[in-house]
Design an enzyme around this catalytic site. Structure first.
Site, PDB file in Angstrom:
ATOM      1  N   HIS A 136       0.848  -1.190   0.000  1.00 48.31           N
ATOM      2  CA  HIS A 136       0.000   0.000   0.000  1.00 48.31           C
ATOM      3  C   HIS A 136       0.884   1.240   0.000  1.00 48.31           C
ATOM      4  O   HIS A 136       1.959   1.258   0.619  1.00 48.31           O
ATOM      5  CB  HIS A 136      -0.909   0.028   1.236  1.00 48.31           C
ATOM      6  CG  HIS A 136      -1.933  -1.057   1.259  1.00 48.31           C
ATOM      7  ND1 HIS A 136      -3.246  -0.853   0.924  1.00 48.31           N
ATOM      8  CD2 HIS A 136      -1.824  -2.368   1.580  1.00 48.31           C
ATOM      9  CE1 HIS A 136      -3.918  -1.989   1.042  1.00 48.31           C
ATOM     10  NE2 HIS A 136      -3.067  -2.929   1.426  1.00 48.31           N
ATOM     11  N   HIS A 211      -4.760 -11.731   6.152  1.00 50.39           N
ATOM     12  CA  HIS A 211      -3.570 -12.520   5.779  1.00 50.39           C
ATOM     13  C   HIS A 211      -2.598 -12.666   6.956  1.00 50.39           C
ATOM     14  O   HIS A 211      -1.537 -12.025   7.011  1.00 50.39           O
ATOM     15  CB  HIS A 211      -2.880 -12.026   4.514  1.00 50.39           C
ATOM     16  CG  HIS A 211      -2.678 -10.546   4.366  1.00 50.39           C
ATOM     17  ND1 HIS A 211      -2.103  -9.755   5.341  1.00 50.39           N
ATOM     18  CD2 HIS A 211      -2.941  -9.712   3.337  1.00 50.39           C
ATOM     19  CE1 HIS A 211      -2.025  -8.516   4.912  1.00 50.39           C
ATOM     20  NE2 HIS A 211      -2.532  -8.468   3.697  1.00 50.39           N
ATOM     21  N   ASP A 243       0.309 -19.501  -1.159  1.00 49.20           N
ATOM     22  CA  ASP A 243       0.857 -19.514  -2.520  1.00 49.20           C
ATOM     23  C   ASP A 243       2.293 -20.012  -2.569  1.00 49.20           C
ATOM     24  O   ASP A 243       2.914 -20.018  -3.636  1.00 49.20           O
ATOM     25  CB  ASP A 243       0.776 -18.110  -3.133  1.00 49.20           C
ATOM     26  CG  ASP A 243       1.627 -17.078  -2.395  1.00 49.20           C
ATOM     27  OD1 ASP A 243       2.068 -17.366  -1.257  1.00 49.20           O
ATOM     28  OD2 ASP A 243       1.838 -15.979  -2.940  1.00 49.20           O
ATOM     29  N   GLY A 244       2.842 -20.413  -1.415  1.00 48.58           N
ATOM     30  CA  GLY A 244       4.222 -20.874  -1.382  1.00 48.58           C
ATOM     31  C   GLY A 244       5.232 -19.751  -1.331  1.00 48.58           C
ATOM     32  O   GLY A 244       6.440 -20.004  -1.256  1.00 48.58           O
ATOM     33  N   HIS A 246       4.184 -16.217   0.257  1.00 48.22           N
ATOM     34  CA  HIS A 246       3.859 -15.432   1.449  1.00 48.22           C
ATOM     35  C   HIS A 246       4.081 -16.209   2.746  1.00 48.22           C
ATOM     36  O   HIS A 246       4.430 -15.615   3.769  1.00 48.22           O
ATOM     37  CB  HIS A 246       2.395 -14.969   1.386  1.00 48.22           C
ATOM     38  CG  HIS A 246       2.161 -13.815   0.471  1.00 48.22           C
ATOM     39  ND1 HIS A 246       2.094 -13.965  -0.904  1.00 48.22           N
ATOM     40  CD2 HIS A 246       1.976 -12.500   0.724  1.00 48.22           C
ATOM     41  CE1 HIS A 246       1.884 -12.786  -1.454  1.00 48.22           C
ATOM     42  NE2 HIS A 246       1.800 -11.870  -0.491  1.00 48.22           N
ATOM     43  N   ASP A 269      -5.299 -12.886  -2.310  1.00 47.56           N
ATOM     44  CA  ASP A 269      -4.744 -11.531  -2.315  1.00 47.56           C
ATOM     45  C   ASP A 269      -4.207 -11.225  -3.713  1.00 47.56           C
ATOM     46  O   ASP A 269      -3.246 -10.453  -3.878  1.00 47.56           O
ATOM     47  CB  ASP A 269      -3.631 -11.402  -1.259  1.00 47.56           C
ATOM     48  CG  ASP A 269      -3.261  -9.953  -0.948  1.00 47.56           C
ATOM     49  OD1 ASP A 269      -4.075  -9.068  -1.241  1.00 47.56           O
ATOM     50  OD2 ASP A 269      -2.152  -9.717  -0.433  1.00 47.56           O
ATOM     51  N   ALA A 304       4.326  -8.233  -2.755  1.00 51.76           N
ATOM     52  CA  ALA A 304       3.028  -7.663  -3.092  1.00 51.76           C
ATOM     53  C   ALA A 304       1.993  -8.784  -3.111  1.00 51.76           C
ATOM     54  O   ALA A 304       2.177  -9.829  -2.494  1.00 51.76           O
ATOM     55  CB  ALA A 304       3.111  -6.949  -4.443  1.00 51.76           C
TER      56      ALA A 304
END
Length: 378
Positions: A136, A211, A243-244, A246, A269, A304
């Protein structure tokens, strides 16, 4: 009218080897064994897994478009892209923006929600910590403002479903109480909150951890912070980006074991680059570079959004984390639906919407049904 036969149905009561009947976009019956009275077209699932359609409550874009574009047609393309990959319910996620841009974006997404294409709108900020801003723009972050929030709710016309707040900010608890009073789910995330501050947010009505682990004060043995507070609180649903990138699979497994399958919501996300190749994209007003599917903010190097679609998180949960498929499926459908109060979706039950995700033995997507219509046929 039609029937899906010879399927391994993942129901709230476990795996049922049998059949499922669909009429007028709803599941009207299901049962074990052969189809007792075939009606209409019968589709042979050939022993494949049939799950509830996936529900992504935290997604920002895909197929080159972002919900921040404030363009109903581009937003619809994100929904259609996800639907073709088995995500039959989508909540449109926005990132921190100026007050004027936020109102414009929410108003545009409310049009899709009016049409039933979106299940609601999610605000990730702007009331979050600059020190944990992630992807952000820190210049757009600000303290909670009840008047601004009220204006957002007005243009959202009842479609704002969730907002993430950092509970340590001035006025955060009042914002959480205001959101809860309006039927908006308050989530704790992008935060430096201590354990006690996070607990206070949950006591004020927050029921989701955004998250978990990412963009928040880390777990520490003398200051456990928001992670421990969320995992220990039975009222809280914890989001996990599986997702492997994060999160390490061991951390996903640890969180799932602590919270249990009833409180874990798998999310993506995902950003505009999802479904496309490597390159440079934008998330809000920030430049993001994607290499080998991994997205980072160009200026800061911060991780991101992800570039996966939710069924990939289900597959990873089974193959890399070691979760049971039934639990992974629940975390991608029933749990997020319940967390946001989405009714009629998320479970294979009589009367539920006929949203189906059909997986092959290797858990790749083989078929998708949305509201009784095959989007991706077997």
């Amino acid at each position: 009218m039609g029937t899906v036969a010879n399927a391994r149905l993942v129901t709230p009561d476990g795996v049922l080897e049998g059949w499922l009947r669909v009429e007028d976009g709803r599941i009207t019956a299901l049962g074990p064994g052969p189809v007792p009275e075939p009606r209409g077209e019968t589709v042979d699932a050939a022993g494949r897994w049939v799950l509830p359609g996936a529900i992504d409550i935290h997604v920002h874009g895909g197929a080159g478009a972002a919900f921040t574009d404030a363009d109903p047609e581009r937003a619809r393309s994100i929904v259609e892209f996800n639907r073709s990959h088995g995500v039959t319910t989508v909540v449109g996620g926005l990132v921190a923006a100026s007050p004027e841009d936020t109102l414009r974006q929410v108003a545009a997404l409310a049009e899709l929600a009016d049409d039933g294409d979106l299940a609601g709108i999610y605000l990730e900020g702007p009331y979050i910590a600059k020190s944990r801003c992630g992807a952000h723009d820190p210049a757009l972050l600000r303290d909670p403002d009840l008047e601004e929030f009220a204006a957002v709710l007005k243009v959202g016309r009842g479609h704002v479903r969730m907002i993430t707040v950092a509970p340590e900010l001035p006025g955060a608890l009042d914002l959480i109480r205001a959101a809860t009073a309006e039927g908006v789910v308050a989530a704790v995330g992008h935060t430096e909150a201590t354990y006690d501050q996070a607990r206070a947010a949950f006591d004020a009505g927050a029921t989701v951890a955004t998250h978990l682990f990412n963009a928040m004060r880390p777990l520490h043995h003398r200051e456990p912070g928001p992670i421990a507070a969320a995992l220990a609180d039975e009222r809280v649903t914890v989001e996990l980006i599986n997702d492997g990138v994060h999160l390490h699979p061991a951390i996903v497994g640890l969180a799932a074991a602590q919270a249990g399958p009833e409180r874990v919501a798998l999310i993506t996300d995902a950003m505009a680059a999802t479904g496309l190749g490597d390159g440079e994209y934008t998330l809000g007003k920030l430049r993001v570079r994607v290499e080998n599917g991994n997205a980072v903010v160009v200026e800061t190097g911060a991780i991101a959004s992800s570039t996966i679609v939710l069924p990939e998180a289900i597959s990873r949960a089974v193959h890399h984390v070691g979760l049971r498929l039934e639990d992974a499926a629940r975390s991608a459908s029933e749990v997020p639906a319940r967390a946001l109060g989405l009714t009629g979706v998320g479970s294979l039950v009589e009367g539920g919407r006929a949203d189906l995700l059909v997986l092959d033995e290797d858990l790749s997507v083989a078929g998708v049904m949305h509201r009784g219509n095959w989007i991706r046929s077997l």
